[in-house]
Design an enzyme around this catalytic site. Structure first.
Site, PDB file in Angstrom:
ATOM      1  N   THR A 217      -0.710   7.634  -1.159  1.00  0.00           N
ATOM      2  CA  THR A 217      -1.983   7.557  -1.895  1.00  0.00           C
ATOM      3  C   THR A 217      -2.919   6.477  -1.350  1.00  0.00           C
ATOM      4  O   THR A 217      -4.103   6.469  -1.667  1.00  0.00           O
ATOM      5  CB  THR A 217      -1.730   7.226  -3.376  1.00  0.00           C
ATOM      6  OG1 THR A 217      -1.173   5.887  -3.440  1.00  0.00           O
ATOM      7  CG2 THR A 217      -0.760   8.211  -4.005  1.00  0.00           C
TER       8      THR A 217
ATOM      9  N   ARG B 110       0.855  -1.175   0.000  1.00  0.00           N
ATOM     10  CA  ARG B 110       0.000   0.000   0.000  1.00  0.00           C
ATOM     11  C   ARG B 110       0.893   1.228   0.000  1.00  0.00           C
ATOM     12  O   ARG B 110       1.693   1.409   0.920  1.00  0.00           O
ATOM     13  CB  ARG B 110      -0.850  -0.063   1.276  1.00  0.00           C
ATOM     14  CG  ARG B 110      -2.067   0.786   1.247  1.00  0.00           C
ATOM     15  CD  ARG B 110      -2.930   0.431   2.439  1.00  0.00           C
ATOM     16  NE  ARG B 110      -2.417   0.970   3.684  1.00  0.00           N
ATOM     17  CZ  ARG B 110      -3.182   1.455   4.660  1.00  0.00           C
ATOM     18  NH1 ARG B 110      -4.491   1.445   4.514  1.00  0.00           N
ATOM     19  NH2 ARG B 110      -2.672   1.905   5.769  1.00  0.00           N
TER      20      ARG B 110
ATOM     21  N   ASP C  77       0.401  -2.254  12.326  1.00  0.00           N
ATOM     22  CA  ASP C  77       0.807  -2.740  11.009  1.00  0.00           C
ATOM     23  C   ASP C  77       1.030  -4.255  11.090  1.00  0.00           C
ATOM     24  O   ASP C  77       1.963  -4.734  11.748  1.00  0.00           O
ATOM     25  CB  ASP C  77       2.094  -2.036  10.567  1.00  0.00           C
ATOM     26  CG  ASP C  77       2.453  -2.379   9.128  1.00  0.00           C
ATOM     27  OD1 ASP C  77       2.508  -1.471   8.305  1.00  0.00           O
ATOM     28  OD2 ASP C  77       2.660  -3.590   8.834  1.00  0.00           O
TER      29      ASP C  77
ATOM     30  N   ASP D 274       4.496  -5.671   9.865  1.00  0.00           N
ATOM     31  CA  ASP D 274       5.585  -5.343  10.797  1.00  0.00           C
ATOM     32  C   ASP D 274       5.507  -6.191  12.065  1.00  0.00           C
ATOM     33  O   ASP D 274       6.530  -6.610  12.604  1.00  0.00           O
ATOM     34  CB  ASP D 274       5.541  -3.855  11.169  1.00  0.00           C
ATOM     35  CG  ASP D 274       6.072  -2.977  10.049  1.00  0.00           C
ATOM     36  OD1 ASP D 274       6.819  -3.476   9.191  1.00  0.00           O
ATOM     37  OD2 ASP D 274       5.722  -1.777  10.031  1.00  0.00           O
TER      38      ASP D 274
END
Ligand code: PRP
Ligand code: URA
Length: 212
Positions: free
Chosen positions: A111, A107, A203, A206
């Site tokens: 944006t 991702r 995340d 991560d």
């Protein structure tokens, strides 16, 4: 308020308990991996609930019987790299003969659009139930792009499985792919200004791979 959303939330108590441990920010990498593997078994159980069965003749030590067995071709799991692999491992434990495809997407932080960097799936994917896995359905840009790519590649019968989903993402996915059923472990509150699920778990990539 979210009555318009088409998604199956797997609300089994064991799953919800493990999800809370997973969300805690101090949960270390090794524990995070262990939990996500256990949770994926429970999610896999639910997403495969309607697999078709047939029977074949066997003999038990006591009597012959027509025993149930899965019908048709083995399912195909498609992992959206890289965090999808965290869910994939447990799914394969439950269906060891499953075929596996990978769609590599990240991702873009600015944006929030999905950028593809890898694609490899079984040639006969169109003949298999395809279960696409990614822990996070946030804006759904990644999920919508992956499913479109798989449709373009011949996949016909798909389900999409996430660990967590945001209402904004569910709405976008339902609109883009009304023919693809969604399953999740929890439907959270909303997205924050960075496109992260709130309360979420941070995340996913991560936390699975220890990259932050
Ligand atoms: C995460 C996650 C999804 C995506 C969800 O991946 O695993 O693929 O974000 O967000 P979206 O619904 O707004 O598209 P990320 O892009 O961080 O890549 P990674 O798996 O390589 O860490
Ligand atoms: N991707 C993640 O890993 N977490 C989020 O909350 C949103 C997207």
């Amino acid at each position: 308020m979210n009555n318009d959303l088409k998604i199956v939330v797997v609300d089994h108590p064991l799953l919800q308990h493990k999800m809370s441990l997973l969300r805690e920010k101090q949960t270390p990498v090794a524990m995070f991996r262990k939990l996500i593997r256990e949770i994926s078994l429970l999610l896999c159980y639910e997403v495969t609930r309607d697999l078709p069965l047939t029977t074949y003749a066997i003999e038990t030590p006591v009597a012959p019987m027509d025993a149930p067995t899965l019908a048709g071709k083995k399912v195909c799991f498609v992992s959206i790299l890289r965090a999808g692999n965290g869910l994939l491992d447990g799914m394969i434990d439950l269906i060891p003969g499953a075929r596996v495809g990978h769609v590599g997407l990240y991702r873009d932080a600015e944006t929030l659009q999905a950028v593809e960097y890898y694609y490899k799936v079984p040639q006969d994917i169109g003949e298999r139930l395809t279960i696409v896995v990614d822990p996070m359905l946030a804006t759904a840009n990644s999920a919508v792009a992956a499913v479109q790519r798989l449709k373009d590649g011949g996949a016909k019968n798909m389900k999409f499985l996430s660990l967590l989903a945001a209402p904004e993402g569910v709405r976008a996915f339902n609109k883009a792919h009304p023919d693809v059923p969604l399953y999740t472990g929890a439907l959270d509150s909303h997205l924050n200004e960075h496109g992260y699920i709130v309360p979420g778990l941070g995340d996913a990539g991560d936390r699975i791979f220890g990259t932050k």
